[in-house]
Write an enzyme that holds these catalytic residues in place. Sequence first.
Site, PDB file in Angstrom:
ATOM      1  N   LYS A  83       0.859  -1.436   0.010  1.00  0.00           N
ATOM      2  CA  LYS A  83      -0.049   0.030   0.013  1.00  0.00           C
ATOM      3  C   LYS A  83       0.984   1.180  -0.129  1.00  0.00           C
ATOM      4  CE  LYS A  83      -4.223   0.815   2.532  1.00  0.00           C
ATOM      5  NZ  LYS A  83      -4.821   0.716   3.820  1.00  0.00           N
TER       6      LYS A  83
HETATM    7  C1  E4P Z   1      -8.478   1.522   4.065  1.00  0.00           C
HETATM    8  O1  E4P Z   1      -7.454   1.062   3.485  1.00  0.00           O
HETATM    9  C2  E4P Z   1      -8.263   2.475   5.298  1.00  0.00           C
HETATM   10  O2  E4P Z   1      -7.261   1.571   6.156  1.00  0.00           O
HETATM   11  C3  E4P Z   1      -9.387   2.710   5.926  1.00  0.00           C
HETATM   12  O3  E4P Z   1     -10.461   2.113   5.207  1.00  0.00           O
HETATM   13  C4  E4P Z   1      -9.633   4.009   6.614  1.00  0.00           C
HETATM   14  O4  E4P Z   1     -10.803   4.209   7.142  1.00  0.00           O
HETATM   15  P1  E4P Z   1     -10.890   5.384   8.251  1.00  0.00           P
HETATM   16  O5  E4P Z   1     -11.422   6.526   7.557  1.00  0.00           O
HETATM   17  O6  E4P Z   1     -12.281   4.701   8.986  1.00  0.00           O
HETATM   18  O7  E4P Z   1      -9.918   5.165   9.180  1.00  0.00           O
END
Ligand code: E4P
Length: 217
Positions: A83
């Site tokens: 990522k």
């Molecule tokens: C996705 O890869 C992220 O880890 C995640 O969906 C972030 O979500 P949040 O805005 O609830 O922290």
Amino acid sequence: MDLFIDSASTHEISAWAETGLVTGVTTNPSLLAKSGRPVHEVLKEICALIDGPISAEVTASDWGTMLREAEVLRAIHDNIVIKVPLTKDGLKACYHLVRREIPVNVTLCFSAAQALMAAQAGATFISPFLGRLDDTGVSGINLVRDIAEIYQKGEYGTAILAASIRSAAHVEEAAKAGAHVATLPAKILEALYHHPLTDKGLEIFEADWKQTGQSIL
Ligand code: E4P
């Protein structure tokens, strides 16, 4: 649309792995910090729980170090998807990783133009953050719709991974808008099962069945 779990808790992931409904995992530095455990150990355990794409995020801000971190993360398991953040360096790292046939999830996407750049860089997944965008007064679902239209017209192979999901309605709308995957925290996955009419219907069936005095077993 596939469902992934957005978590770094092996306890949560293991419970959802048993249902067979969840086919991948996304983690991020905040979720890993919340687990309070060593990153390599947690990721290794997650890979043993779910046989699917497991996103693990680099933490460097320059693309050279991102590539070195990616190497270490990929050594944990072949299912690890690297990522990278949607920055100039993140997209450069994406381009070089994809050329080495390493899958990449480009995260923190908040505009269709950013998603277009990620697709050009060869991203495997693009992660638009629905909830965080909604918080600014801009529709996260409209962003998914726009990205889907652009990807379809450009015939890009990048999958849309709807992230920062806050409700069951988000999941339904993301699927209709063209997302290929949605990643959800455990509490939203749980919410997908529930409907008051299901509970009410079940109560009626149970009461009627009790009156017969019968048993299937
Ligand atoms: C996705 O890869 C992220 O880890 C995640 O969906 C972030 O979500 P949040 O805005 O609830 O922290």
